[in-house]
Design an enzyme around this catalytic site. Sequence first.
Site, PDB file in Angstrom:
ATOM      1  N   ALA A   1     -45.244 -52.244  29.869  1.00  0.00           N
ATOM      2  CA  ALA A   1     -44.659 -52.424  31.204  1.00  0.00           C
ATOM      3  C   ALA A   1     -45.618 -53.068  32.198  1.00  0.00           C
ATOM      4  O   ALA A   1     -45.182 -53.626  33.201  1.00  0.00           O
ATOM      5  CB  ALA A   1     -44.164 -51.079  31.722  1.00  0.00           C
TER       6      ALA A   1
ATOM      7  N   GLY B   1     -43.145 -57.546  31.454  1.00  0.00           N
ATOM      8  CA  GLY B   1     -42.809 -56.342  32.234  1.00  0.00           C
ATOM      9  C   GLY B   1     -42.724 -56.630  33.715  1.00  0.00           C
ATOM     10  O   GLY B   1     -41.851 -56.108  34.415  1.00  0.00           O
TER      11      GLY B   1
ATOM     12  N   THR C   1     -38.638 -57.069  21.704  1.00  0.00           N
ATOM     13  CA  THR C   1     -39.051 -58.390  22.201  1.00  0.00           C
ATOM     14  C   THR C   1     -40.456 -58.730  21.698  1.00  0.00           C
ATOM     15  O   THR C   1     -40.759 -59.899  21.435  1.00  0.00           O
ATOM     16  CB  THR C   1     -39.005 -58.394  23.748  1.00  0.00           C
ATOM     17  OG1 THR C   1     -37.648 -58.222  24.161  1.00  0.00           O
ATOM     18  CG2 THR C   1     -39.540 -59.693  24.341  1.00  0.00           C
TER      19      THR C   1
ATOM     20  N   ASP D   1     -34.106 -67.980  22.317  1.00  0.00           N
ATOM     21  CA  ASP D   1     -33.867 -69.180  21.503  1.00  0.00           C
ATOM     22  C   ASP D   1     -32.458 -69.715  21.760  1.00  0.00           C
ATOM     23  O   ASP D   1     -32.244 -70.926  21.861  1.00  0.00           O
ATOM     24  CB  ASP D   1     -34.043 -68.835  20.016  1.00  0.00           C
ATOM     25  CG  ASP D   1     -35.339 -68.095  19.781  1.00  0.00           C
ATOM     26  OD1 ASP D   1     -36.398 -68.705  19.939  1.00  0.00           O
ATOM     27  OD2 ASP D   1     -35.299 -66.884  19.475  1.00  0.00           O
TER      28      ASP D   1
ATOM     29  N   HIS E   1     -36.979 -65.227  14.660  1.00  0.00           N
ATOM     30  CA  HIS E   1     -37.524 -65.755  15.928  1.00  0.00           C
ATOM     31  C   HIS E   1     -38.885 -66.362  15.602  1.00  0.00           C
ATOM     32  O   HIS E   1     -39.934 -65.747  15.793  1.00  0.00           O
ATOM     33  CB  HIS E   1     -37.654 -64.629  16.960  1.00  0.00           C
ATOM     34  CG  HIS E   1     -38.354 -65.077  18.219  1.00  0.00           C
ATOM     35  ND1 HIS E   1     -37.884 -66.090  19.016  1.00  0.00           N
ATOM     36  CD2 HIS E   1     -39.496 -64.651  18.801  1.00  0.00           C
ATOM     37  CE1 HIS E   1     -38.704 -66.270  20.043  1.00  0.00           C
ATOM     38  NE2 HIS E   1     -39.702 -65.414  19.926  1.00  0.00           N
TER      39      HIS E   1
END
Length: 328
Positions: A13, A18, A130, A160, A188
């Site tokens: 974070a 974040g 992520t 993407d 990814h």
Amino acid sequence: MSATPVKVAVTGAAGNIGYSLLFRIAAGDLFGPDTPVELRLLEITPALKALEGVVMELDDSAFPLLAGVQIGDDATKVFDGVNHALLVGAKPRGPGMERGDLLKDNGGIFAPQGKALNEVAADDIKVTVTGNPANTNALIAMSNAPDIPNERFTALTRLDHNRALAQLAAKLGVKTTDITQMSIWGNHSATQYPDLFHAQVGGRSAAEAVGDQDWIANTYIPTVAKRGAAIIEARGASSAASAASATIDHARDWEHGTDGAWVSMSVPSDGSYGVPEGIISSFPVTVADGKWSIVQGLEIDDFSRGKIDASVQELQSERDTVKELGLI
Ligand SMILES: NC(=O)c1ccc[n+]([C@@H]2O[C@H](COP(=O)([O-])OP(=O)(O)OC[C@H]3O[C@@H](n4cnc5c(N)ncnc54)[C@H](O)[C@@H]3O)[C@@H](O)[C@H]2O)c1
Ligand SMILES: O=C(O)C[C@H](O)C(=O)O
């Protein structure tokens, strides 16, 4: 306004993503203007002081929907009762690296976080990864959370997808909203496959609208697939605001549904389109009632088959690596 706040965990974070993501969530961009949110923020111990500073800024923004913020370095405390977990915290790659090179350093983060979610998250937990390499990190978290249904673990290929929309819109001189049925297949990574054969523009296939297979194969696909590296090259740091925005798009659509529209999500494969079970791969999906479904019945031509197979092979090899590392 609903009385009970949604509890959202964000890891990493105090990092770059974040710094954009938290303010978007607190402003209501994920759950809408009627749902209060409680933020649960996980960091490593040395980053807690910086995170305190970010929390001061959240306070100073006086967000009407922000019902509370808790921070810490202990996943079993921070994840207690969370409904959504956005697993962002991980090292970004530098110039000249591929995302898979991060597996050794970052993979180890996701086994304990999967275990902690398994132990303390709410029954309706949804997990979005992520942190890179996102697909295989999601596989690690999922494999360490046997009591949470596999379909609650996803990884981000929405960035993407958004890049694929933007590049195509620029080529055709249309708006991104004129394009439907966009999809990213696979990992990814540089092997991902942005599919223009099923994408539609003005009632016909985007590939037909472009009318230039050489441009699709040699310009469009590499531009989308290597956009992350181009951002690192230009900015000297990996994409952050666009990654936060895509993370919001992904989690918001998972929560609220897509009304029949296609989006790209990396999800545990059920064997659709010959993508073997046991990996988390990107597909075109629709979402309804909080559940994603892979779009079925699409014809895959030889060009697309080759691209999808190459990306799937990479995911299988990443899976084999994390097996060897004892992470799954
Ligand atoms: N999937 C995507 O589309 C996409 C897009 C952009 C970036 N990323 C990835 O997201 C990740 C984060 O990027 P960033 O720019 O915010 O990086 P950053 O270095 O700015 O921030 C990462 C944060 O994670 C924290 N962290 C490290 N280990 C942790 C742990 N075990 N628990 C909790 N927090 C931890 C660090 O202290 C740091 O504050 C990277 O892996 C990056 O490659 C993915
Ligand atoms: O490219 C990276 O390493 C960061 C991120 O995955 C991106 O696609 O921008």
